[in-house]
Enzyme design. Structure first.
Site, PDB file in Angstrom:
ATOM      1  N   ARG A 180      -8.935  -0.132   4.109  1.00  0.00           N
ATOM      2  CA  ARG A 180      -8.004   0.881   3.601  1.00  0.00           C
ATOM      3  C   ARG A 180      -6.670   0.236   3.230  1.00  0.00           C
ATOM      4  NH1 ARG A 180      -7.441   6.375   6.850  1.00  0.00           N
ATOM      5  NH2 ARG A 180      -5.962   6.526   5.130  1.00  0.00           N
ATOM      6  N   CYS A 187      -5.185  12.318  12.667  1.00  0.00           N
ATOM      7  CA  CYS A 187      -5.695  10.988  12.359  1.00  0.00           C
ATOM      8  C   CYS A 187      -6.148  10.411  13.691  1.00  0.00           C
ATOM      9  CB  CYS A 187      -4.621  10.134  11.702  1.00  0.00           C
ATOM     10  SG  CYS A 187      -3.323   9.728  12.863  1.00  0.00           S
ATOM     11  N   LYS A 207       0.843  -1.210   0.000  1.00  0.00           N
ATOM     12  CA  LYS A 207       0.000   0.000   0.000  1.00  0.00           C
ATOM     13  C   LYS A 207       0.874   1.256   0.000  1.00  0.00           C
ATOM     14  CE  LYS A 207      -1.773   1.528   4.021  1.00  0.00           C
ATOM     15  NZ  LYS A 207      -1.412   2.910   4.358  1.00  0.00           N
ATOM     16  N   ASN A 208       1.860   1.287   0.887  1.00  0.00           N
ATOM     17  CA  ASN A 208       2.627   2.522   1.050  1.00  0.00           C
ATOM     18  C   ASN A 208       3.636   2.755  -0.067  1.00  0.00           C
ATOM     19  OD1 ASN A 208       1.074   3.004   3.232  1.00  0.00           O
ATOM     20  ND2 ASN A 208       2.604   2.420   4.747  1.00  0.00           N
ATOM     21  N   LEU A 265       8.121  19.241   7.832  1.00  0.00           N
ATOM     22  CA  LEU A 265       9.336  18.839   7.103  1.00  0.00           C
ATOM     23  C   LEU A 265       9.106  18.928   5.585  1.00  0.00           C
ATOM     24  CD1 LEU A 265      10.308  15.742   9.291  1.00  0.00           C
ATOM     25  CD2 LEU A 265      11.301  18.047   9.383  1.00  0.00           C
ATOM     26  N   ASP A 311       4.166   0.368  12.370  1.00  0.00           N
ATOM     27  CA  ASP A 311       2.940  -0.200  11.787  1.00  0.00           C
ATOM     28  C   ASP A 311       2.712  -1.643  12.215  1.00  0.00           C
ATOM     29  OD1 ASP A 311       3.134   1.526   8.560  1.00  0.00           O
ATOM     30  OD2 ASP A 311       2.630   2.188  10.579  1.00  0.00           O
ATOM     31  N   ARG A 371      -0.587  14.942  12.832  1.00  0.00           N
ATOM     32  CA  ARG A 371       0.385  14.416  11.858  1.00  0.00           C
ATOM     33  C   ARG A 371       0.974  15.625  11.140  1.00  0.00           C
ATOM     34  NH1 ARG A 371      -1.154   9.125  10.322  1.00  0.00           N
ATOM     35  NH2 ARG A 371       0.738   8.994   9.070  1.00  0.00           N
ATOM     36  N   PRO A 372       2.008  16.243  11.705  1.00  0.00           N
ATOM     37  CA  PRO A 372       2.549  17.483  11.125  1.00  0.00           C
ATOM     38  C   PRO A 372       3.150  17.266   9.741  1.00  0.00           C
ATOM     39  CG  PRO A 372       3.964  16.651  12.867  1.00  0.00           C
ATOM     40  CD  PRO A 372       2.741  15.793  12.880  1.00  0.00           C
ATOM     41  N   VAL A 373       3.261  18.344   8.971  1.00  0.00           N
ATOM     42  CA  VAL A 373       3.891  18.279   7.638  1.00  0.00           C
ATOM     43  C   VAL A 373       4.957  19.369   7.505  1.00  0.00           C
ATOM     44  CG1 VAL A 373       1.979  17.146   6.438  1.00  0.00           C
ATOM     45  CG2 VAL A 373       1.995  19.661   6.678  1.00  0.00           C
TER      46      VAL A 373
HETATM   47  C1  EPZ Z   1       4.280   6.733   6.559  1.00  0.00           C
HETATM   48  O1  EPZ Z   1       3.526   7.813   7.083  1.00  0.00           O
HETATM   49  C2  EPZ Z   1       3.310   5.570   6.426  1.00  0.00           C
HETATM   50  N1  EPZ Z   1       2.227   5.949   5.512  1.00  0.00           N
HETATM   51  C3  EPZ Z   1       2.718   5.215   7.788  1.00  0.00           C
HETATM   52  O2  EPZ Z   1       1.930   4.043   7.615  1.00  0.00           O
HETATM   53  C4  EPZ Z   1       3.859   4.879   8.746  1.00  0.00           C
HETATM   54  O3  EPZ Z   1       3.315   4.651  10.035  1.00  0.00           O
HETATM   55  C5  EPZ Z   1       4.849   6.036   8.800  1.00  0.00           C
HETATM   56  O4  EPZ Z   1       5.328   6.346   7.465  1.00  0.00           O
HETATM   57  C6  EPZ Z   1       6.066   5.713   9.660  1.00  0.00           C
HETATM   58  O5  EPZ Z   1       6.730   4.587   9.153  1.00  0.00           O
HETATM   59  C7  EPZ Z   1       2.462   5.946   4.182  1.00  0.00           C
HETATM   60  O6  EPZ Z   1       3.546   5.628   3.730  1.00  0.00           O
HETATM   61  C8  EPZ Z   1       1.316   6.339   3.313  1.00  0.00           C
HETATM   62  P1  EPZ Z   1       6.489   9.925   8.651  1.00  0.00           P
HETATM   63  P2  EPZ Z   1       4.184   9.308   7.113  1.00  0.00           P
HETATM   64  O7  EPZ Z   1       6.486  11.233   7.958  1.00  0.00           O
HETATM   65  O8  EPZ Z   1       5.015   9.518   5.923  1.00  0.00           O
HETATM   66  C9  EPZ Z   1       6.905  13.051  12.176  1.00  0.00           C
HETATM   67  C10 EPZ Z   1       0.009   2.707   7.721  1.00  0.00           C
HETATM   68  O9  EPZ Z   1      -0.493   2.160   8.706  1.00  0.00           O
HETATM   69  N2  EPZ Z   1       6.799  14.085  11.125  1.00  0.00           N
HETATM   70  O10 EPZ Z   1       7.612   8.949   8.395  1.00  0.00           O
HETATM   71  O11 EPZ Z   1       3.092  10.250   7.394  1.00  0.00           O
HETATM   72  C11 EPZ Z   1       5.615  12.275  12.365  1.00  0.00           C
HETATM   73  O12 EPZ Z   1       4.743  12.965  13.249  1.00  0.00           O
HETATM   74  C12 EPZ Z   1       0.516   4.135   7.825  1.00  0.00           C
HETATM   75  O13 EPZ Z   1       0.193   2.153   6.599  1.00  0.00           O
HETATM   76  C13 EPZ Z   1       6.999  15.422  11.477  1.00  0.00           C
HETATM   77  O14 EPZ Z   1       7.235  15.752  12.636  1.00  0.00           O
HETATM   78  O15 EPZ Z   1       5.115   9.177   8.407  1.00  0.00           O
HETATM   79  C14 EPZ Z   1       6.106  10.976  12.950  1.00  0.00           C
HETATM   80  O16 EPZ Z   1       6.324  11.137  14.345  1.00  0.00           O
HETATM   81  C15 EPZ Z   1       0.153   4.773   9.162  1.00  0.00           C
HETATM   82  N3  EPZ Z   1       6.920  16.368  10.509  1.00  0.00           N
HETATM   83  C16 EPZ Z   1       7.452  10.764  12.260  1.00  0.00           C
HETATM   84  O17 EPZ Z   1       7.828  12.045  11.736  1.00  0.00           O
HETATM   85  C17 EPZ Z   1       6.659  16.057   9.196  1.00  0.00           C
HETATM   86  O18 EPZ Z   1       6.615  16.975   8.343  1.00  0.00           O
HETATM   87  C18 EPZ Z   1       7.422   9.789  11.105  1.00  0.00           C
HETATM   88  O19 EPZ Z   1       6.384  10.205  10.224  1.00  0.00           O
HETATM   89  C19 EPZ Z   1       6.449  14.690   8.854  1.00  0.00           C
HETATM   90  C20 EPZ Z   1       6.535  13.722   9.834  1.00  0.00           C
END
Ligand code: EPZ
Length: 423
Positions: free
Chosen positions: A399, A116, A22-23, A125, A307, A121-123
């Protein structure tokens, strides 16, 4: 909304086929915004999130068709640079359109994803990375509004390793003018798969699979095709199912999977007493007589995946002792714990640490899905619990797991989907 009804205690055995990741699909699909032409994405799973992503991209002018597991994307021109709230609120991964839109067209208007089930879920970065590449980013009315004449190369460091931010910046940098370095890039297999797909489209990327990606911007990309890697979390979920509810005199064999991508879980399952045999694209799991308590701490790849945290708590709730599960990625991803308690699991949570007091028996009950992996943990516990478990609101599961009840039925589980009324 559908529910699953599970009569626990049936020993699982036999073979299950693992689907595409999926991811990975959720990153490969928006990458097709970067070039015109026809793309074949083979081994794409049939999931709600894939449908949500295709609907979003269709609203931007792309066309989709499916032949078995091959998804064909026709990009004859991108007619919209906007990802409206209606789409993004359904799925956070919609933000993956931001990088390609800004990288190729110099503009994008993408809704900020909400939170969520388990919190913010900040963005930041994603935004900081695009600013370093020369985009002007404003936040207005819940939208990210990005503008850039043409992005330029930059040196970027992610203070926190982020899968999504790495994917977005990678897709923005491939068409930038000059070279970009991403330090502390995510090394998840899904990001490696995205980088390899971009290279197949004509991008110049070095350091793939490492924490330092070097991208040499090019002026144009072309269409390409790829085979999506297997879903390591679906595989991990079935491996835990085998350890928790498997027939002790037999084994559960997973095919079309990639053991290398889930090595951390393989170690933990062996520590818990399961016996595993590994092949190039298969794994056989024989359950232990008794489940040994094993601590786990989630980490970025190749560490133990967040996950798989919920599924691991389900397994440990039936172990012979106490185990500590710490989530260092998401500090509040424990919505499954109160639901597991309804099945008799004895788990306490303090900040991002769950302490699981194992017990030999769980008892069936009605439980509520709250998010994708939490729902999976409830199914796993229901398979092992005595009596009947009803897992409500299984749209969460749809999903990220393709026909999970059919795959479990194929292994001998007594699980059925009951359609309909408000549960
Ligand atoms: C991806 O989410 C996956 N989703 C998630 O899987 C997975 O849990 C996650 O990576 C961690 O491995 C997809 O790939 C679609 P991150 P993503 O940015 O990219 C923080 C599932 O169950 N962060 O690696 O959103 C964030 O809060 C889903 O399949 C910031 O602070 O995760 C977290 O603590 C759920 N600022 C950490 O980084 C940002 O701008 C890792 O998040 C982005 C992230």
């Amino acid at each position: 909304m559908d529910k699953f009804v599970i009569n626990g205690g049936r020993p699982l055995a036999g073979t299950v086929i693992i689907g595409g990741a999926k991811n990975a699909s959720l990153a490969l699909m928006p990458a097709t915004l970067l070039a015109t032409g026809s793309f074949q994405l083979r081994n794409t799973p049939v999931l709600r999130d894939v449908t949500t992503m295709s609907r979003l991209l269709e609203s931007m002018g792309l066309r989709f068709s499916r032949q078995d597991t091959t998804l064909t994307v026709e990009n004859a021109g991108v007619t919209s640079r906007e990802a409206p709230y209606e789409h993004v609120k359904k799925m956070r991964a919609s933000i993956y359109v931001l990088g390609p839109l800004v990288g190729r067209f110099g503009e994008a208007r993408v809704s900020l994803p909400g939170g969520c089930a388990w919190g913010p879920r900040p963005v930041n970065l994603h935004i900081e990375g695009l600013r370093k590449l020369g985009a002007q980013i404003d936040l207005d009315g819940g939208y990210i509004i990005a503008k850039a004449k043409r992005l330029h190369g930059a040196r970027i460091l992610f203070d926190i390793s982020s899968v999504g931010a790495t994917g977005n910046i990678l897709m923005a940098a491939v068409l930038a003018k000059g070279s970009t370095i991403i330090e502390n890039a995510a090394m998840e297999p899904e990001i490696t798969a995205l980088a390899e797909f971009l290279v197949a489209m004509g991008a110049k990327i070095h350091g793939i699979g490492t924490g330092c990606l070097e991208i040499e911007g090019v002026d144009e990309l072309h269409s390409a095709s790829t085979t999506t890697i297997p879903d390591r979390i679906e595989a991990g979920t079935f491996m835990v199912a085998a350890a928790l509810a498997g027939d002790r005199s037999k084994s559960v064999r997973l095919e079309h999977c990639q053991p290398r991508h889930i090595g951390s879980l393989i170690v933990k399952l062996e520590d818990a007493g399961a016996r595993l045999k590994l092949g190039p694209d298969w794994v056989e799991v024989t359950p232990p007589e008794a489940i040994t308590p094993v601590n786990a701490t989630t980490a970025i790849y190749p560490g133990f995946p967040t996950d798989m945290q919920a599924q691991w708590i389900s397994l440990m709730s039936m172990s012979t002792g106490t185990s500590i599960i710490t989530d260092t990625i998401y500090f509040d991803r424990f919505a499954h714990v109160p639901e597991l308690a309804r099945l008799g699991a004895n788990v306490t949570v303090k900040e991002n640490i769950a302490t699981v007091f194992g017990s030999p028996r769980l008892k069936g009950a009605k439980v509520m899905s709250t998010d994708l992996r939490a729902s999976a943990s409830l199914i796993l516990a229901g398979l092992a619990a005595e009596g009947t478990t009803e897992v409500l609101r299984v749209y969460h599961l749809d999903r990220g797991y393709e026909a999970i009840e059919k795959k479990l039925q194929g292994l001998g589980a007594d699980i059925s989907r009951v359609a309909g009324e408000e549960f």
